[in-house]
Write an enzyme that holds these catalytic residues in place. Sequence first.
Site, PDB file in Angstrom:
ATOM      1  N   LYS A   1       0.660  -0.631  -0.153  1.00 35.09           N
ATOM      2  CA  LYS A   1      -0.135   0.150  -0.262  1.00 35.09           C
ATOM      3  C   LYS A   1       0.938   0.982   0.520  1.00 35.09           C
ATOM      4  O   LYS A   1       1.461   1.197   0.684  1.00 35.09           O
ATOM      5  CB  LYS A   1      -0.604   0.415   1.813  1.00 35.09           C
ATOM      6  CG  LYS A   1      -1.813   0.944   1.367  1.00 35.09           C
ATOM      7  CD  LYS A   1      -3.341   0.820   2.387  1.00 35.09           C
ATOM      8  CE  LYS A   1      -2.838   0.888   3.651  1.00 35.09           C
ATOM      9  NZ  LYS A   1      -3.466   0.375   4.827  1.00 35.09           N
TER      10      LYS A   1
ATOM     11  N   LYS B   1      -7.113  -6.654  -2.464  1.00 40.28           N
ATOM     12  CA  LYS B   1      -8.158  -5.812  -1.758  1.00 40.28           C
ATOM     13  C   LYS B   1      -8.383  -4.028  -2.754  1.00 40.28           C
ATOM     14  O   LYS B   1      -8.093  -3.898  -2.691  1.00 40.28           O
ATOM     15  CB  LYS B   1      -7.542  -4.924  -0.490  1.00 40.28           C
ATOM     16  CG  LYS B   1      -6.886  -5.879   0.365  1.00 40.28           C
ATOM     17  CD  LYS B   1      -5.753  -5.540   1.718  1.00 40.28           C
ATOM     18  CE  LYS B   1      -6.161  -4.214   2.122  1.00 40.28           C
ATOM     19  NZ  LYS B   1      -5.244  -3.088   2.721  1.00 40.28           N
TER      20      LYS B   1
END
Length: 243
Positions: free
Chosen positions: A32, A99
């Site tokens: 991320k 995700k």
Amino acid sequence: MSETPPGLLASVADLHEMELARAGGADIVDLKQPAFGALGAWSQDALTAAVMLWNAWGVQLGEHTRPALSATAGDQPMVPALIRAAAERVAEAGVPIVKVGLFASKHTNECIEALAPLAGRARVIGVLFADEAPDFGILAALGRAGFAGVMIDTADKKAGPLTAHLDPLTLGQFVAEARRHGLITGLAGSLRLEDIPALIGVGADYLGFRGALCEGGRTGTLDPMRLGQVYARLREPTDSSRA
């Protein structure tokens, strides 16, 4: 409820942090870019390099002892074609767990349906946001679409931790409802060391961290000592396990 502690999801911003997270005992290494938003995405080249490193871990450590690998698809508008394209991009790089942020929108169900084909080929995790009054009614739709799991995070990182928005009772209801639909569960959102004891009792499969692991907050650099503190706190015996 099982007394097994939740797994540790560590969000990392580069390959060096990947190695630190693995060495520090992370159960899921989560790719991320915190500078790019709540679910900021890595570039395609960086994702490819990360998958190569993760595959090398499999050779070195064995398939079952390396951590799992996930990546965020970025802060996408809730437009079905766009959200599916972003998630497909992550999966095409070879990342096994994708995700996808499901921000508050009247198009949420359409976006979930658009992701169903990908959910048949990869492990897709839907991410709801505690500071956007999440609708737990969509958990059934995630289950029907073949999602592997669901997390609760926070969209505005300046609005406090997850625990400032949802209490443990509500989070426990979320976990129970998600499990009813066959979904694994995770809790994240500016979590702090002091949040861990109460959240362990909620019974989620994973707790996710970024800022608590870093020197200088979530956009800083991952600090092995801070990671070690979180790892240790997750594995401290609870009152029930002492009995």
